[in-house]
Design an enzyme around this catalytic site. Structure first.
Site, PDB file in Angstrom:
ATOM      1  N   LYS A  39       0.856  -1.165   0.000  1.00 55.57           N
ATOM      2  CA  LYS A  39       0.000   0.000   0.000  1.00 55.57           C
ATOM      3  C   LYS A  39       0.895   1.218   0.000  1.00 55.57           C
ATOM      4  CE  LYS A  39      -4.291   1.574   2.151  1.00 55.57           C
ATOM      5  NZ  LYS A  39      -4.174   2.867   1.514  1.00 55.57           N
ATOM      6  N   GLY A  40       0.799   2.001  -1.037  1.00 47.74           N
ATOM      7  CA  GLY A  40       1.648   3.177  -1.143  1.00 47.74           C
ATOM      8  C   GLY A  40       0.902   4.392  -0.657  1.00 47.74           C
ATOM      9  N   GLY A  41       1.559   5.531  -0.782  1.00 44.10           N
ATOM     10  CA  GLY A  41       0.948   6.764  -0.348  1.00 44.10           C
ATOM     11  C   GLY A  41      -0.287   7.111  -1.162  1.00 44.10           C
ATOM     12  N   ASP A  74      11.385  12.082  -1.932  1.00 46.15           N
ATOM     13  CA  ASP A  74      10.806  11.213  -0.889  1.00 46.15           C
ATOM     14  C   ASP A  74      11.597   9.914  -0.807  1.00 46.15           C
ATOM     15  OD1 ASP A  74       9.150  10.535   1.188  1.00 46.15           O
ATOM     16  OD2 ASP A  74       7.552   9.772  -0.102  1.00 46.15           O
TER      17      ASP A  74
END
Ligand SMILES: *[C@@H]1O[C@H](CO)[C@@H](O)[C@H](O)[C@H]1NC(C)=O
Ligand SMILES: *[C@@H]1O[C@H](CO)[C@@H](O)[C@H](O)[C@H]1NC(C)=O
Ligand SMILES: *[C@@H]1O[C@H](CO)[C@@H](O)[C@H](O)[C@H]1NC(C)=O
Ligand SMILES: *[C@@H]1O[C@H](CO)[C@@H](O)[C@H](O)[C@H]1NC(C)=O
Ligand SMILES: *[C@@H]1O[C@H](CO)[C@@H](O)[C@H](O)[C@H]1NC(C)=O
Ligand SMILES: *[C@@H]1O[C@H](CO)[C@@H](O)[C@H](O)[C@H]1NC(C)=O
Ligand SMILES: *[C@@H]1O[C@H](CO)[C@@H](O)[C@H](O)[C@H]1NC(C)=O
Ligand SMILES: *[C@@H]1O[C@H](CO)[C@@H](O)[C@H](O)[C@H]1NC(C)=O
Ligand SMILES: *[C@@H]1O[C@H](CO)[C@@H](O)[C@H](O)[C@H]1NC(C)=O
Length: 897
Positions: A591-593, A709
């Site tokens: 699950k990414g941002g 990031d």
């Protein structure tokens, strides 16, 4: 019969005959002489005209779908007033059975109606036991039907205003466990708006008594055709101290002046009256008690029947309260409504002759009286759209469940089987469970009109045909169970989308002929890349311009005969292809941002990671787009490569090469005992891989790309534990390093964020170097960037610095390595890391220098591997390490690939 009457009668029957020949549908609610009448003879087998009443009675076909037709035993009911009581409909099944009657008026259903239900038991069932049951008007209690004796002909009557929003009148019989409900006839008479209560109040009046004062003949009451509204005027059996009088001997009635008379009380009724002879006070009283009735209203009807020399004047009192002083003109009817009053014992009306005109004093009179109580109709029916949708659904599937009668939600103990409703005043249907209901045919369109549904269960039926796309439009639907049917065609994309967005629990199992996608549609829907981006708004246009600028610059930089049109190499995927690739979003691998990441398999068998952009994050979408654009052209063995993307304006997906070994953070924090701990060598390799990737972004790309990031979560490992940098979501190209305009929004992750960012507000290459330094510290120590402890969390740098200053390398290095590392290369790594995390950006080395140093470090390690590993682990003494002198000395050119 006199001439005009005969003619009228002939015309009436002519019309009736024509009507009988007309198709059944036209007959509904259409009485040729009485357009505002609906007269239903319940249980009757045929429609018929009633000669005496001049009313056309229909059967109850189309008004009700339950109950059985019965006939009373008495003969000789013939054409008389009781004719419509000969047949009846009884309801042995179900708690509630309802007649649904569309109003006669075309004025959007709005209107004022007299509604009368009539009941004659007459031992129709040979049980000789009269039932007792309740009558409801819509969702509100009306009255209880009870019979003094088996032969009583009971009438229940209300005056009911149908508000403009309602589309039908429902009269329901409710079984209370005291015998089988039945009904003999149901009659509706549209009234003039000016009659009875003003319609802005929408009250419902229940009739208590309607009396023709002074009329005591032993015949039945007056009604139609005498009364054009077919009110029943009962003979006078009221307590009064007056004397009966009649101005009309039944020969030729006088003609009343009805110019201002809305009520149109028949002359037969007004022609008789009660008056007093000895006294000039006339009083009437009732003892009335109706359970639940507290507010009452009465209508007093007067008409002067004597040609007096001066008008009759008197004052009206109701329960000793002054109502009005009136003066009657010869043959001019007058109706006086009382105020609403409260009583639960009875009423007393008093009419007192006006003393002022006592010289020519005439006593007061009263010609007719109506007394009503107000019904509490405050329970609101279910939202009309939902009601209609449920009716449509009931029709579509021919649902015969006994509970599906009347309003779907209220009263709550009559809510339809399978239906759940909200509790607001006009309830909405929130859940429909028709599992195993034997439904056949298509999924009914009307279901898509139940807009408040949160759950719809149509499982285990025999439904066929396609799944309507409109189901995805139900805004609150979060459970949709269609399993165990025989549905065909594709599962609409929009539903799939809701499913993977986590907004819908969709079950379609057990439908062997359902497809995931429609391949015919697929080709048509493939959209070009650029158009939707420009259409999507100016924010995206900016991103697009940047992206195009990058592409352009790359083409220029790279040149090499590739000039001309910019051709994107990877073809876009459609959402349907994404569905197929991910096997309907079967396996979540991360699950990414910006959304979830799913496992996918391309047609050639290659496994991929499919990263979806969650629809909710607008900001994320732009970044997604930017990332797609960048990754299209940025290729490096240490950058996670983009296999393809999906961009059909609604759905955004990026399809990456699959990095089977997950992210670096997992490897560093995995505490399970059988976890394969990254060796020191592997860690070194990873740092070099990552540095190479970053070096390419910073120095291989023109303009440079700042990752913004960088973190261990974004460093992924493939099957051979080769590291690649992922997630360019926050990447932005920049023209000049100090151009702050490119850093317009916060970025990065706490723990990795350049401390100068707070003051300068801009991110540059050195910001990435800082993040990289933190990653190095994590690799060395095994700790995360923010170390959590009982006393809160502490930054890895603050944790490491004092230990480093003590020169205690063994306390720094990840204990899971179990001492298996070269102290020299460990110190070198620490030095590099500390140089990267310096507070002042200008003091931090370029990533190319870092890379060069790391390669040195690699050399030390491989050299020491050949010697004894643990030998010189204590060679550095405390304090020999000086942070201030630690800047990496590097003049080397950017690492050339
Ligand atoms: C009605 O009949 C009575 C008695 O037969 C008579 O006295 C009276 O005048 C009649 N009234 C009218 C209006 O014809
Ligand atoms: C008639 O009623 C009025 C008002 O209630 C009262 O004052 C009067 O005494 C009554 N007259 C008779 C004869 O009852
Ligand atoms: C009422 O009586 C007067 C005479 O007393 C007469 O002139 C008048 O026409 C009568 N009115 C009606 C409507 O019969
Ligand atoms: C509906 O069901 C009833 C009772 O089961 C049946 O008599 C009727 O034929 C059905 N109508 C349709 C249209 O299927
Ligand atoms: C019909 O409704 C009743 C309750 O009134 C329920 O018990 C029954 O299971 C329902 N029948 C079907 C076929 O679902
Ligand atoms: C429905 O509820 C009302 C009041 O809540 C109750 O009086 C009535 O008996 C109930 N009827 C049935 C059939 O359960
Ligand atoms: C619908 O009813 C069936 C049993 O009648 C039950 O198994 C199922 O869970 C219900 N569905 C929902 C969504 O509640
Ligand atoms: C759905 O509702 C709309 C508006 O109330 C209506 O026009 C339409 O006919 C309904 N559709 C169905 C299938 O009942
Ligand atoms: C399902 O529908 C297909 C046609 O669409 C039909 O051939 C098949 O027999 C049906 N299966 C069942 C179990 O009814």
């Amino acid at each position: 019969m006199e001439g005009p009457t005969l003619l009228l009668s002939l015309l009436f029957w002519l019309a009736v005959c024509m009507l009988s020949l007309a198709p059944r549908k036209l007959v509904l609610g259409l009485d040729p002489n009485n357009p505002g009448f609906i007269s239903i003879d319940c249980g009757a087998l045929n429609a018929y005209p009633n000669n005496d009443l001049q009313i056309y009675y229909e059967t109850d076909d189309g008004y009700i779908d339950s109950g059985v037709s019965k006939q009373v035993s008495s003969d000789g009911m013939g054409d008389g007033v009781r004719a419509s009581a000969k047949t009846l409909r009884e309801f042995p099944d179900g708690f509630r059975n309802c007649y649904t009657i569309p109003p006669t008026t075309t004025d959007e259903g709005h209107g004022k109606y007299l509604i009368r239900a009539s009941f004659l038991y007459d031992n129709y069932d040979n049980q000789n036991r009269t039932p007792k049951f309740n009558l409801f008007i819509g969702v509100n209690y009306w009255t209880t039907v009870d019979f003094p004796d088996p032969g009583s002909y009971v009438h229940k009557e209300i005056i009911h205003v149908v508000p403009p929003t309602a589309d039908a009148i429902q009269v329901c019989l409710v079984n209370t466990g005291n015998g089988t409900p039945f009904i003999s006839s149901l009659e509706l008479r549209q009234l003039a708006d000016t009659m009875y209560l003003s319609d802005d109040q929408f009250p419902t009046l229940a009739l208590y008594i309607r009396t023709d004062m002074g009329y005591t003949a032993d015949e039945s009451m007056f009604r139609h055709p005498s009364d054009s509204y077919d009110r029943f005027w009962d003979v006078d059996d009221m307590d009064n101290d007056g004397t009966l009088s009649s101005a009309w001997n039944g020969t030729s009635p006088p003609t009343l002046d009805r110019t201002n008379d809305a009520y149109k009380v028949p002359i037969e009724v007004l022609g008789t009256f009660v008056t007093v002879e000895s006294s000039y006070n006339l009083s009437l009283s009732w003892k009335a008690h109706v359970p639940g009735a507290s507010k009452w209203i009465s209508y007093l009807h007067f008409a002067e029947m004597e040609n007096l020399s001066s008008p009759r004047e008197f004052t009206i009192y109701s329960n000793d309260a002054f109502i009005k002083t009136i003066s009657l003109d010869y043959l001019v009817p007058m109706t006086v409504p009382t105020n609403q009053f409260t009583s639960d014992i009875g009423f007393k009306f008093k009419f007192v002759a006006n003393s002022l005109s006592s010289a020519s004093s005439v006593p007061p009179i009263i010609n007719a009286v109506e007394l009503y109580y107000l019904l509490d109709i405050s329970t609101r029916p279910t939202d009309l759209n939902d009601v209609n949708a449920m009716k449509g659904t009931k029709r579509a599937y021919n649902v015969t469940n006994k509970s599906w009668q009347g309003d779907p939600c209220v009263p709550t103990n009559f809510t339809w089987d399978g239906v759940k409703c909200s509790t607001e005043n006009s309830p909405r249907i929130t859940s429909l469970n028709l599992s195993s209901y034997g439904l056949k045919g298509k999924i009914a369109d009307s279901l898509t009109n139940l807009t408040a549904l949160t759950s719809l269960d149509l499982s285990s039926n025999q439904l066929t045909g396609p799944i309507p796309e409109l189901l995805a439009k139900l805004p609150n639907l979060n459970i949709l169970n269609l399993s165990g049917n025989n549905l065909t065609g594709p599962i609409p994309e929009s539903l799939q989308k809701k499913k993977y967005d986590g907004k819908l629990e969709l079950s379609v199992a057990g439908n062997p002929n359902l497809r995931l996608e429609d391949s015919g549609k697929l080709k048509k829907k493939r959209s070009s890349f650029v158009v939707p981006v420009i259409a999507a708004g100016s924010g995206l246009v900016v991103i697009l311009s940047i992206a195009l600028a990058i592409i352009w610059r790359f083409k220029i930089t790279k040149g090499k005969g590739q000039e001309g049109t910019i051709k994107l190499r990877n073809r876009p995927f459609t959402f349907n292809e994404v569905l197929k690739i991910t096997d309907n979003f079967k396996t979540v691998i991360g699950k990414g941002g910006f959304g979830k990441v799913y496992l996918g398999t391309l047609a050639n068998g290659t496994n991929v990671a499919v990263k979806m952009l969650s629809q909710t994050s607008k900001q994320g979408r732009k970044e997604f787009q930017a990332e797609a654009e960048l990754l299209m052209i940025v290729h490096h063995r240490n950058l996670v490569s983009l296999v393809g993307y999906c961009d059909d304006a609604k759905n955004m997906a990026l399809i990456y090469e699959l990095m089977v070994n997950g992210n670096l953070r997992q490897h560093l924090s995995d505490q399970s005992c059988n976890a394969q701990v990254l060796t020191w060598n592997e860690r070194l390799r990873i740092t070099i891989d990552a540095a190479q990737g970053l070096d390419y972004l910073h120095n291989g790309c023109k303009p440079p790309i700042i990752h913004r990031d960088l973190k261990t979560l974004n460093i992924l490992l493939n099957e051979s534990r080769q590291a690649k940098i992922a997630d360019f979501g926050l990447s932005k190209a920049f023209a000049a390093e100090n151009d702050s305009s490119i850093s317009t929004r916060p970025a990065g992750t706490p723990g990795y964020l350049d401390p100068e960012y707070q003051s300068s507000g801009s991110l540059n290459r050195k910001s990435d170097v800082y993040s990289f330094g933190v990653i190095l510290l994590e690799l060395i120590t095994g700790h995360p960037a923010m170390i959590r402890s009982a006393s809160g969390s502490i930054h890895i740098l603050h944790w490491a610095t004092p230990i480093i200053e003590r020169g205690d390398i063994h306390s720094i290095v990840d204990p899971r390595l179990d001492g298996k590392f070269s102290v020299n290369s460990a110190w070198k790594m620490v030095e590099i890391a500390m140089s990267c995390v310096q507070t002042t950006a200008v003091k931090r080395p370029d990533i190319s220098c870092v890379l060069a140093e790391l390669k040195d470090c690699w050399a030390i390690e491989t050299a020491s591997e050949r010697s004894q590993m643990m030998g010189s682990s204590k060679s550095r003494s405390m304090g020999s390490f000086q942070m201030t002198s630690m800047a990496v000395d590097c003049d080397s050119l950017p690492f050339a690939r």
